[in-house]
Scaffold this active site. Structure first.
Site, PDB file in Angstrom:
ATOM      1  N   LYS A  54       0.905  -1.381   0.061  1.00  0.00           N
ATOM      2  CA  LYS A  54      -0.035   0.060   0.119  1.00  0.00           C
ATOM      3  C   LYS A  54       0.840   1.475   0.049  1.00  0.00           C
ATOM      4  O   LYS A  54       0.351   2.440  -0.542  1.00  0.00           O
ATOM      5  CB  LYS A  54      -1.020   0.174   1.140  1.00  0.00           C
ATOM      6  N   SER A  79      -8.230   1.010   9.000  1.00  0.00           N
ATOM      7  CA  SER A  79      -7.918   0.707  10.268  1.00  0.00           C
ATOM      8  C   SER A  79      -6.537  -0.291   9.912  1.00  0.00           C
ATOM      9  O   SER A  79      -6.316  -0.756  10.517  1.00  0.00           O
ATOM     10  CB  SER A  79      -9.003  -0.284  10.978  1.00  0.00           C
ATOM     11  N   GLY A 209     -15.893 -14.111   0.965  1.00  0.00           N
ATOM     12  CA  GLY A 209     -15.977 -12.549   0.306  1.00  0.00           C
ATOM     13  C   GLY A 209     -15.602 -12.605  -1.243  1.00  0.00           C
ATOM     14  O   GLY A 209     -14.786 -11.936  -1.636  1.00  0.00           O
ATOM     15  N   SER A 305       1.388 -10.025  -0.377  1.00  0.00           N
ATOM     16  CA  SER A 305       0.952  -8.713  -0.208  1.00  0.00           C
ATOM     17  C   SER A 305       1.391  -7.873   1.079  1.00  0.00           C
ATOM     18  O   SER A 305       1.520  -6.716   1.116  1.00  0.00           O
ATOM     19  CB  SER A 305      -0.610  -8.263  -0.519  1.00  0.00           C
TER      20      SER A 305
HETATM   21  C1  LIG Z   1      -5.262  -3.701   0.978  1.00  0.00           C
HETATM   22  C2  LIG Z   1      -4.581  -4.979   1.032  1.00  0.00           C
HETATM   23  C3  LIG Z   1      -4.899  -6.116   0.057  1.00  0.00           C
HETATM   24  C4  LIG Z   1      -6.003  -5.937  -1.011  1.00  0.00           C
HETATM   25  O1  LIG Z   1      -5.700  -4.711  -1.929  1.00  0.00           O
HETATM   26  P1  LIG Z   1      -6.597  -4.182  -2.959  1.00  0.00           P
HETATM   27  O2  LIG Z   1      -5.953  -3.219  -3.637  1.00  0.00           O
HETATM   28  O3  LIG Z   1      -7.755  -3.453  -1.839  1.00  0.00           O
HETATM   29  O4  LIG Z   1      -7.409  -5.312  -3.583  1.00  0.00           O
HETATM   30  C5  LIG Z   1      -4.284  -7.252   0.104  1.00  0.00           C
HETATM   31  N1  LIG Z   1      -3.256  -7.524   0.976  1.00  0.00           N
HETATM   32  C6  LIG Z   1      -2.754  -6.760   1.882  1.00  0.00           C
HETATM   33  C7  LIG Z   1      -1.925  -7.168   2.909  1.00  0.00           C
HETATM   34  C8  LIG Z   1      -3.385  -5.302   1.748  1.00  0.00           C
HETATM   35  O5  LIG Z   1      -3.329  -4.611   2.717  1.00  0.00           O
END
Ligand SMILES: *Cc1c(COP(=O)(O)O)cnc(C)c1O
Length: 325
Positions: A54, A79, A209, A305
């Site tokens: 992010k 959050s 989901g 991610s």
């Molecule tokens: C926000 C997030 C996601 C999902 O990302 P999107 O862009 O909303 O699809 C997946 N993994 C982590 C660790 C995140 O912080």
């Protein structure tokens, strides 16, 4: 219809944020390859600054503020990882930041966000709407609201994850990416479609989901109730018009995995690759390791991610007596 982002936007984003973000490593594991029968290439965004991808989108959005926006500041409601990403990016770029967080957010997340220098505004998630509070503060203070996925600068910034991966490893047969609101997947799919049109792009949602899977099947945005899943970064109720438009055109398929599979994958990362990966961060890897995505004999890019999970929660999720996989 022109889509909200194109490949050039992701390339521009990459140049714009290069001095702020980590170029995260691409990791491999013989055990993972043996289990899946594939060559798996893990892009480790759990090792990104603030612990998740992010930060890429946040930097790309804030770097494009004009002088007036920079002076008045940025506001975000979250959050989770978006809050910390905006807070750190704002601090590095000397932009004031206000983050709207629920009163029951984990103390560690509140502390981390304040630690980056952001002002935290607390709201009651049962009686107040964060959208309304965010919009009201934005109006009163003239701050710019940056949402977690529904913004072209965020989508393009997240896409730099795949740009780095494809530039480093070359040809992929499949790219697997986790999916909440679809900011990361729409950015990554934009890159893969352009650089490697034959690469299959697959999104992964939690079983509870599957709003995007259903939306793609029905050809229109489907809204669901807040899903009950341990993948707290993917508890979205629907994609946005922007992310849906891009995913519809550039993503081949969306699959789902269960919470049990996420826990097994967390154990795998901890036991075999010595990494703390949060439940949402395991979605893409779980889909390949558990055989949901056909991968045998293929070169498969997998985005990890994020790695932000309270250690107590990590321990309790892994706490069963199952042996390390
Ligand atoms: C926000 C997030 C996601 C999902 O990302 P999107 O862009 O909303 O699809 C997946 N993994 C982590 C660790 C995140 O912080």
């Amino acid at each position: 219809m022109t889509l909200p982002i194109g490949f050039d936007d992701v390339v521009a984003a990459h140049e714009r944020i290069a001095d702020l973000v980590h170029q995260t490593p691409v990791l491999t594991s013989r055990t993972a390859d043996e289990r899946s029968g594939a060559t798996m290439l893990f892009k480790a965004e759990n090792l990104q600054r603030t612990g998740a991808f992010k930060f890429r989108g946040a930097c790309n959005a804030l770097r494009q503020f004009d002088d007036a926006q920079r002076q008045r500041g940025v506001i975000a409601y979250s959050s989770g990882n978006h809050a910390q990403a905006i807070a750190l990016a704002a601090r590095l770029l000397q932009i004031p930041a206000t983050i709207v967080m629920p009163q029951d957010a984990p103390a560690s997340k509140l502390a981390a966000t304040r630690g980056y220098g952001a002002e935290v505004v607390i709201y009651d998630r049962y009686s107040q709407s964060r959208e309304e509070i965010g919009a009201q503060l934005a109006e009163e203070r003239g701050m710019t609201l940056i949402p977690p996925f529904d913004h072209p600068h965020i989508m393009a910034g997240q896409g730099t994850t795949a740009l780095e991966l494809l530039r480093e490893v070359g040809g992929l047969d499949v790219l697997v990416v986790c999916l909440g609101g679809g900011g990361l997947l729409s950015g990554c799919a934009t890159v893969a479609r352009h650089l490697q049109p034959a690469c299959r792009v697959i999104g992964v949602e939690p079983e509870a989901g599957n709003d995007v899977q259903r939306s793609l099947q029905q050809g229109r945005i489907v809204h669901i109730d807040v899903p009950r899943t341990i993948a707290d970064g993917a508890q979205t109720k629907a994609p946005s018009e922007r992310t849906f438009a891009v995913m519809r055109r550039r993503v081949d398929e969306v699959v789902t995995v269960s919470d049990e599979a996420l826990v097994r994958t967390m154990r795998f990362f901890a036991g075999r690759m010595k990494m703390v990966v949060e439940p949402t961060g395991c979605l893409a890897a779980a889909a390949v390791l558990e055989g949901t995505v056909a991968a045998r004999g293929k070169r498969v890019g997998v985005v990890i991610s994020g790695g932000n999970v309270d250690l107590d929660r990590f321990a309790s999720l892994l706490g069963g007596s199952e042996p390390t996989p």
